[in-house]
Design a protein around this motif. Sequence first.
Motif, PDB file in Angstrom:
ATOM      1  N   MET A  54    -100.122   2.598 -49.607  1.00 21.21           N
ATOM      2  CA  MET A  54    -100.668   2.017 -50.833  1.00 21.21           C
ATOM      3  C   MET A  54    -100.188   2.806 -52.053  1.00 21.21           C
ATOM      4  N   ILE A  55     -99.692   2.077 -53.038  1.00 24.45           N
ATOM      5  CA  ILE A  55     -99.278   2.691 -54.300  1.00 24.45           C
ATOM      6  C   ILE A  55    -100.124   2.097 -55.410  1.00 24.45           C
ATOM      7  N   GLU A  56    -100.710   2.958 -56.211  1.00 22.26           N
ATOM      8  CA  GLU A  56    -101.555   2.496 -57.315  1.00 22.26           C
ATOM      9  C   GLU A  56    -101.119   3.151 -58.619  1.00 22.26           C
ATOM     10  N   LEU A  57    -100.894   2.336 -59.619  1.00 26.03           N
ATOM     11  CA  LEU A  57    -100.677   2.816 -60.974  1.00 26.03           C
ATOM     12  C   LEU A  57    -101.875   2.360 -61.796  1.00 26.03           C
ATOM     13  N   SER A  58    -102.572   3.299 -62.389  1.00 23.39           N
ATOM     14  CA  SER A  58    -103.807   2.975 -63.111  1.00 23.39           C
ATOM     15  C   SER A  58    -103.688   3.361 -64.577  1.00 23.39           C
ATOM     16  N   HIS A  59    -103.816   2.364 -65.450  1.00 25.44           N
ATOM     17  CA  HIS A  59    -103.851   2.566 -66.902  1.00 25.44           C
ATOM     18  C   HIS A  59    -102.659   3.409 -67.388  1.00 25.44           C
ATOM     19  N   ILE A  60    -101.483   3.063 -66.882  1.00 21.40           N
ATOM     20  CA  ILE A  60    -100.282   3.826 -67.235  1.00 21.40           C
ATOM     21  C   ILE A  60     -99.847   3.507 -68.664  1.00 21.40           C
ATOM     22  N   GLU A  61     -99.700   4.555 -69.441  1.00 19.06           N
ATOM     23  CA  GLU A  61     -99.110   4.445 -70.772  1.00 19.06           C
ATOM     24  C   GLU A  61     -97.915   5.393 -70.828  1.00 19.06           C
ATOM     25  N   LYS A  62     -96.817   4.884 -71.386  1.00 17.81           N
ATOM     26  CA  LYS A  62     -95.641   5.716 -71.563  1.00 17.81           C
ATOM     27  C   LYS A  62     -95.126   5.539 -72.975  1.00 17.81           C
ATOM     28  N   LYS A  63     -95.021   6.670 -73.692  1.00 15.12           N
ATOM     29  CA  LYS A  63     -94.517   6.659 -75.057  1.00 15.12           C
ATOM     30  C   LYS A  63     -93.267   7.514 -75.169  1.00 15.12           C
ATOM     31  N   PHE A  64     -92.332   7.052 -75.968  1.00 15.34           N
ATOM     32  CA  PHE A  64     -91.201   7.864 -76.388  1.00 15.34           C
ATOM     33  C   PHE A  64     -91.355   8.054 -77.895  1.00 15.34           C
ATOM     34  N   GLY A  65     -91.853   9.215 -78.286  1.00 17.37           N
ATOM     35  CA  GLY A  65     -92.190   9.410 -79.685  1.00 17.37           C
ATOM     36  C   GLY A  65     -93.345   8.498 -80.073  1.00 17.37           C
ATOM     37  N   ASP A  66     -93.138   7.699 -81.124  1.00 19.17           N
ATOM     38  CA  ASP A  66     -94.177   6.767 -81.565  1.00 19.17           C
ATOM     39  C   ASP A  66     -94.044   5.393 -80.905  1.00 19.17           C
ATOM     40  N   HIS A  67     -93.001   5.229 -80.081  1.00 21.28           N
ATOM     41  CA  HIS A  67     -92.748   3.924 -79.466  1.00 21.28           C
ATOM     42  C   HIS A  67     -93.439   3.834 -78.109  1.00 21.28           C
ATOM     43  N   THR A  68     -94.308   2.846 -77.933  1.00 24.38           N
ATOM     44  CA  THR A  68     -95.006   2.642 -76.666  1.00 24.38           C
ATOM     45  C   THR A  68     -94.190   1.701 -75.789  1.00 24.38           C
ATOM     46  N   VAL A  69     -93.712   2.213 -74.653  1.00 23.81           N
ATOM     47  CA  VAL A  69     -92.890   1.424 -73.733  1.00 23.81           C
ATOM     48  C   VAL A  69     -93.745   0.753 -72.673  1.00 23.81           C
TER      49      VAL A  69
ATOM     50  N   GLY B 171     -88.349  -4.726 -71.597  1.00 23.38           N
ATOM     51  CA  GLY B 171     -89.742  -5.100 -71.347  1.00 23.38           C
ATOM     52  C   GLY B 171     -90.562  -4.031 -70.666  1.00 23.38           C
ATOM     53  N   GLY B 172     -89.891  -3.049 -70.054  1.00 28.90           N
ATOM     54  CA  GLY B 172     -90.612  -1.938 -69.448  1.00 28.90           C
ATOM     55  C   GLY B 172     -90.497  -1.844 -67.939  1.00 28.90           C
ATOM     56  N   LYS B 173     -89.768  -2.778 -67.296  1.00 25.61           N
ATOM     57  CA  LYS B 173     -89.773  -2.789 -65.833  1.00 25.61           C
ATOM     58  C   LYS B 173     -89.086  -1.567 -65.229  1.00 25.61           C
ATOM     59  N   SER B 174     -87.948  -1.139 -65.767  1.00 24.50           N
ATOM     60  CA  SER B 174     -87.281   0.052 -65.223  1.00 24.50           C
ATOM     61  C   SER B 174     -88.092   1.309 -65.498  1.00 24.50           C
ATOM     62  N   THR B 175     -88.712   1.380 -66.659  1.00 25.75           N
ATOM     63  CA  THR B 175     -89.559   2.534 -66.968  1.00 25.75           C
ATOM     64  C   THR B 175     -90.745   2.602 -66.030  1.00 25.75           C
ATOM     65  N   LEU B 176     -91.360   1.446 -65.745  1.00 25.98           N
ATOM     66  CA  LEU B 176     -92.480   1.422 -64.809  1.00 25.98           C
ATOM     67  C   LEU B 176     -92.032   1.880 -63.430  1.00 25.98           C
ATOM     68  N   LEU B 177     -90.871   1.408 -62.997  1.00 28.55           N
ATOM     69  CA  LEU B 177     -90.343   1.811 -61.699  1.00 28.55           C
ATOM     70  C   LEU B 177     -90.153   3.325 -61.651  1.00 28.55           C
ATOM     71  N   ARG B 178     -89.589   3.886 -62.712  1.00 29.13           N
ATOM     72  CA  ARG B 178     -89.305   5.320 -62.755  1.00 29.13           C
ATOM     73  C   ARG B 178     -90.578   6.147 -62.904  1.00 29.13           C
ATOM     74  N   CYS B 179     -91.654   5.548 -63.380  1.00 27.25           N
ATOM     75  CA  CYS B 179     -92.931   6.260 -63.435  1.00 27.25           C
ATOM     76  C   CYS B 179     -93.537   6.433 -62.045  1.00 27.25           C
ATOM     77  N   ILE B 180     -93.177   5.549 -61.109  1.00 25.05           N
ATOM     78  CA  ILE B 180     -93.721   5.667 -59.760  1.00 25.05           C
ATOM     79  C   ILE B 180     -93.266   6.969 -59.112  1.00 25.05           C
ATOM     80  N   ASN B 181     -91.984   7.306 -59.268  1.00 25.71           N
ATOM     81  CA  ASN B 181     -91.500   8.552 -58.649  1.00 25.71           C
ATOM     82  C   ASN B 181     -91.338   9.671 -59.671  1.00 25.71           C
ATOM     83  N   LEU B 182     -91.859   9.452 -60.866  1.00 26.37           N
ATOM     84  CA  LEU B 182     -91.939  10.479 -61.904  1.00 26.37           C
ATOM     85  C   LEU B 182     -90.590  10.952 -62.400  1.00 26.37           C
ATOM     86  N   LEU B 183     -89.578  10.087 -62.322  1.00 25.72           N
ATOM     87  CA  LEU B 183     -88.372  10.343 -63.106  1.00 25.72           C
ATOM     88  C   LEU B 183     -88.689  10.188 -64.578  1.00 25.72           C
TER      89      LEU B 183
END
Length: 257
Positions: A1-16, A38-50
């Motif tokens: 099971m993989i769970e991402l909860s309330h993930i926010e990712k910002k680059f500077g002032d830009h919310t991705v 749209g954020g799909k690659s960033t979301l993918l990379r957040c799973i393995n913390l790249l």
Amino acid sequence: MIELSHIEKKFGDHTVLNDVTVTFAEGSVTALVGPSGGGKSTLLRCINLLEIPTSGRVRIGDDAIDFHPGDKVGWAAIQRLRRQTGMVFQNFQLFPHRTAIDNVSEALTTVLKWPRERALQRARELLEKVGLAHKAEAWPATLSGGQQQRVAIARALAPSPKVLLCDEPTSALDPELSGEVVEVLAQLAREGTTMVIATHDLRLASTIAQEAIFLDAGVVVEKGLARDIFTNPERQRTKRFIATLTQKPTEQEGSGI
């Protein structure tokens, strides 16, 4: 099971990514689709913390990490979670000075400290799985793009990860070569491999994904069964996007797209 909860990712002032909460069941195949940026690659990379989330929680199996703005997460915790994932990149990322079999076995000997012969045996088994046993001693430069990507898939599978993450795995390939990669991923799906795939390739997504998540501007617009998302989406934004993927080239040219 993989769970991402309330993930926010910002680059500077830009919310991705903005308050993304999604779950990926064990043995499932999920396609992340949406427009570029749209954020799909960033979301993918957040799973393995790249990419390190600005805030939220990432859980893989029994391991979870909470992120807070300004806090720094320890390297050991990141590595413990990352080692449960395998990553397939858009542009293969093979070591050019290593043969196919050495590319697959490298992490096993260098990171996991396996004996070389055990690592090579594992690499041979995986090259057989992706249909490239006869290319074990080939250099990456002598392989087609589809073959290189299949070696990259074998490499990602080598340490037996809990989830295989694929970032646009067919986008650098022409249709014929991408078909080779689609078939390998489809076989992995039939074997019950958990996969999350960021892709623009509707053939790939519709062939192997059970679930689909449509992201736009860093927000989950719609999620559900892939067959429903691709054939009868509920949201107008999703309908417009799917229409652009299914239009024939002549139709796009005629409409000025």
